[in-house]
Enzyme design. Structure first.
Site, mmCIF file in Angstrom:
data_model
loop_
_atom_site.group_PDB
_atom_site.id
_atom_site.type_symbol
_atom_site.label_atom_id
_atom_site.label_comp_id
_atom_site.label_asym_id
_atom_site.label_seq_id
_atom_site.Cartn_x
_atom_site.Cartn_y
_atom_site.Cartn_z
ATOM 1 N N GLU A 148 0.879 -1.166 0.000
ATOM 2 C CA GLU A 148 0.000 0.000 0.000
ATOM 3 C C GLU A 148 0.911 1.209 0.000
ATOM 4 O O GLU A 148 1.588 1.503 0.982
ATOM 5 C CB GLU A 148 -0.918 -0.031 1.223
ATOM 6 N N CYS B 165 -1.611 9.068 2.790
ATOM 7 C CA CYS B 165 -1.514 8.560 1.421
ATOM 8 C C CYS B 165 -2.735 8.935 0.594
ATOM 9 O O CYS B 165 -2.669 9.021 -0.628
ATOM 10 C CB CYS B 165 -1.315 7.049 1.430
#
Length: 486
Positions: free
Chosen positions: A253, A287
């Protein structure tokens, strides 16, 4: 008072084999918050040995026993929320609202993993053979190497370990160098208090200079069977290459260059609030942060003026002050990097509508830019700081094209008054996640979380998390003797 911590191996706190330590700095004050053990490859092998030894008994436990541990851990974590808030402020400069969100979501990640522990683990398959039962069975893999980042240390540290543990794996967690306590050692304390057996979770901390050697030792150990990494795309590429070299599956990720599309029928007041939240929450160090607002040209100037006014009014400073919205970045170097992105954009013709200027230590103000072009670094690079660019677009087609004009593909938001139109736009975007009627920052533990392209591969959350950390085996049971041609 400075905190001093060792490694968490086999359920005990121990020093690094070489006796080395490293410092953990408070990003707001620049002072040493803690010293932690600086592990090397020898310590990694000790951690893997402890996890490998614990794997058999842990994986053999009834799933309800694993579920009880994870449920108790969620309660323990919530009971220590004030301690966690203070820890995140001192270690990563988190404001109280972001820290409490970390506690709540991390607890829910543990509860969702607990629920997954007793989900079905296989299928009965159709078979051509008479007198045979054919099954696909999911089983734990063994030792999982997990890497936790600093920016949402409780959430992402928990997500690194919860699903693997629920599935019956054991975990060696390499905590972030910038948050060794919150992303690793504190979570180990919580799980130990909840009754997690010794060795099931082992935590190594390290000096930044040793990060590559520690990662290589961990991923390369033959007893490690899978890799779970959350962090930057740059480091994720290295981790992915290491895992592939050793033929080990990995969940990655990584970063994002996320866009909020503001269509011409959007409620501008809501759009301004949504983009401000998506861009400036945790000083843009998420993110999923909204780096770009792609706004229909007919409303772009009004939207930009209102967003700039809101950004200019956001309180920033000491993360322990309850009024602070934007605290420091993780370190002065990060603030300088963000300031350089802004300066590069201005040097190529961008206009600062709010913020900008040189950083103050690790602090950088909420910044809004317009007149941004592809010639500017900020147009392509992940800002990972409190900066958002506003780009006018002629129509939905141009908005989709610009949103997808990036190597990343994590998340997006579509703001519109027409849900059907928003869903049609969402289906065209090349991202792992899209939120229609909302901005880019959202996370629920039961939902499949992850991106495409340079934002990584694999999914966390719900059954997807368990599937990522189990292996599928084909088993058959003959209920009558087979007949063979010879």
């Amino acid at each position: 008072m400075t905190i001093h911590r060792g490694l968490h191996l086999g359920g005990r706190e121990v020093p690094a084999a070489a006796g080395r330590t490293t410092t953990d700095l408070d990003p707001h004050t620049g002072e040493v918050h803690a010293t932690v053990a600086a592990a090397g490859p020898v310590d990694v092998r000790r951690a893997v040995e402890a996890a490998d030894t614990a794997f058999g008994p842990w994986s053999a436990l009834p799933p309800s026993a694993r579920r009880r541990v994870l449920l108790r851990a969620a309660d323990v974590l919530e009971s220590r929320s004030d301690e966690a808030v203070a820890l995140m402020a001192a270690e990563v400069g988190a404001v109280a609202g972001w820290a409490r969100f970390n506690v709540g979501l991390a607890a829910d990640v543990l509860r969702e993993a607990a629920a997954a522990a007793t989900r079905p683990v296989g299928d009965v398959l159709a078979t051509e053979a008479a007198g045979r039962l054919s099954m696909a069975v999911r089983e734990p893999m063994g030792v999982v190497a997990a890497f936790a980042p600093w920016n949402a240390p409780l959430i992402l540290g928990t997500r690194a370990i919860a699903a693997p543990l629920a599935a019956g794996n054991t975990v060696v967690l390499k905590a972030s160098e910038d948050a060794p306590l919150a992303s690793g050692l504190f979570l180990a304390e919580v799980l130990s208090a909840a009754g997690l057996p010794d060795g099931v979770l082992d935590v190594v901390t390290n000096d930044r200079a040793d990060a590559a050697a520690v990662a290589e030792a961990l991923i390369g150990d033959d007893r490690v069977r899978a890799v779970n990494f959350t962090g930057s795309t740059r480091v994720g590429r290295i981790v992915g290459e290491l895992a592939a070299r050793h033929l080990k599956p990995a969940v990655l990720e990584l970063g994002g260059k996320n866009a909020v599309l503001v269509l011409d029928d959007a409620d501008l007041g809501h759009a301004v609030d949504a983009v401000a939240f998506g861009a400036f929450n945790n000083a843009g160090q998420i993110c999923m942060s909204a780096d770009r607002a792609l706004v229909h040209a007919s409303v772009a100037e009004e939207f930009t003026a209102r967003l700039a006014a809101k950004a200019a009014g956001l309180p920033h400073g000491d993360p322990t002050d309850p009024a602070t919205v934007i605290g420091p970045l993780i370190d002065p170097a990060s603030a300088r990097r963000v300031a350089e992105l802004v300066a590069d954009a201005v040097g190529h013709g961008a206009r600062v509508r709010a913020g900008g200027g040189p950083p103050d230590g690790a602090h950088h103000p909420a910044t809004v830019l317009d007149r941004v072009t592809p010639a500017m670094r900020v147009h392509h690079e992940e800002a990972f700081g409190p900066v958002v660019t506003v780009i006018p677009v002629a129509d939905d087609d141009e908005a989709v094209a610009l949103a997808d004009d990036t190597d990343y593909g994590l998340t997006a938001g579509v703001l519109t008054g027409d849900a059907r139109r928003g869903l049609a736009v969402a289906r065209r975007l090349r991202t792992g996640i899209v939120h229609v009627g909302d901005q880019t920052v959202d996370d629920e533990p039961q939902a499949p979380f992850g991106g495409v392209r340079a934002s990584g591969y694999g999914r966390f959350g719900g059954r997807w998390g368990v599937e990522a950390f189990t292996t599928t085996r084909w088993l058959t049971l003959a209920t009558e003797a087979a007949r063979y041609p010879f």
